[in-house]
Design a protein around this motif. Structure first.
Motif, short mmCIF file in Angstrom:
data_model
loop_
_atom_site.label_atom_id
_atom_site.label_comp_id
_atom_site.label_asym_id
_atom_site.label_seq_id
_atom_site.Cartn_x
_atom_site.Cartn_y
_atom_site.Cartn_z
N GLY A 78 0.47 -1.27 -0.26
CA GLY A 78 0.01 -0.06 -0.09
C GLY A 78 0.87 1.16 -0.08
O GLY A 78 0.73 2.40 -0.34
N ASP A 82 1.00 4.20 -2.53
CA ASP A 82 0.87 5.77 -2.23
C ASP A 82 1.29 6.39 -3.41
O ASP A 82 0.65 7.14 -3.13
N ARG A 99 -6.31 5.58 -4.66
CA ARG A 99 -5.79 4.59 -4.47
C ARG A 99 -7.33 3.47 -3.82
O ARG A 99 -8.16 3.36 -2.62
N GLU A 102 -5.36 -2.72 -2.11
CA GLU A 102 -3.66 -2.60 -1.94
C GLU A 102 -3.20 -2.56 -4.22
O GLU A 102 -1.78 -2.42 -4.09
#
Length: 231
Positions: A78, A82, A99, A102
């Motif tokens: 993750g 990001d 987002r 994952e």
């Protein structure tokens, strides 16, 4: 992006509450509890996110992004996603970069990769926008990219299904031509399914002639994340 972050946080909080109240887990350490919460919470979160994307007209893409690794390894993935999402957002200001779990869902909106009626040829603007994505996709080489092609409702559904696959393939071919590895890509044509605008106007039909992206961790990223997490 915010609505998915809120869903993720709420889900983790609920799962955390459930786990910490279970008598059978009182003797586990924090790392074990965290991994358990991540794994089960991740599974629930995947279902919720897939559901939410499906309600927004992106059921197929939502189902792809709903799958999660979970636990500490999922957190490592993750964090990498990001960073990639922020770089995509910077490369294409105004793009809808979400987002999800994952992974990343990329919808280009006014920067969209769109097509003329009955054509799968990339427009000049579409190629220019894809060029901006190439450096980011190159930097994050441990990701797989699924491309979903769509059409408006002009013509027969069977014809549109074929055309939408050709549109996704055209994007894949262009990106490979820019040096990206072919094995990273998968394409799916969805025809007239999941419109993002009305097909009752020329502008709406233009928006529906599009492709969308699901960006996911490949096996190498998953295994590296598990090693980093000590799993």
């Amino acid at each position: 992006m915010k609505k998915f972050s809120i869903v993720a946080l709420a889900t983790i909080m609920v799962m955390g509450s459930m786990f910490t109240s279970c008598e059978s887990l009182k003797n586990t350490n924090k790392t074990q509890r965290g991994a358990g919460i991540g794994a089960v919470g991740g599974a629930v979160l995947g279902g919720i996110l897939g559901n939410n994307l499906g309600k927004g007209g992106n059921g197929a893409l939502g189902a792809v992004l709903g799958g999660v690794v979970g636990g500490v390894a999922g957190g490592v993935i993750g964090n990498k996603m990001d960073k990639q999402a922020r770089e995509i957002d910077a490369a294409l200001p105004g793009a809808d970069v979400q987002r999800v779990g994952e992974g990343i869902r990329l919808v280009l909106n006014e920067n969209a990769v769109r097509f003329d009626t009955n054509k799968s040829t990339l427009t000049t603007q579409a190629r220019a926008n894809l060029d901006k994505l190439v450096p980011v996709f190159n930097e994050y080489s441990d990701t797989n990219i699924e491309i979903f092609g769509y059409t408006d409702n002009t013509g027969k559904p069977a014809y549109n299904l074929t055309l939408s696959g050709q549109r996704a393939a055209a994007v894949k071919a262009y990106l490979i031509g820019k040096g990206l590895v072919a094995s990273r890509f998968k394409t799916t044509g969805l025809g007239i399914a999941e419109p993002i605008a009305t097909n009752d106007s020329a502008e709406g039909r233009t928006q529906n002639r599009r492709v969308e992206f699901a960006i996911l961790a490949n096996e190498k990223m998953v295994q590296d994340a598990k090693k980093e997490a000590g799993q």
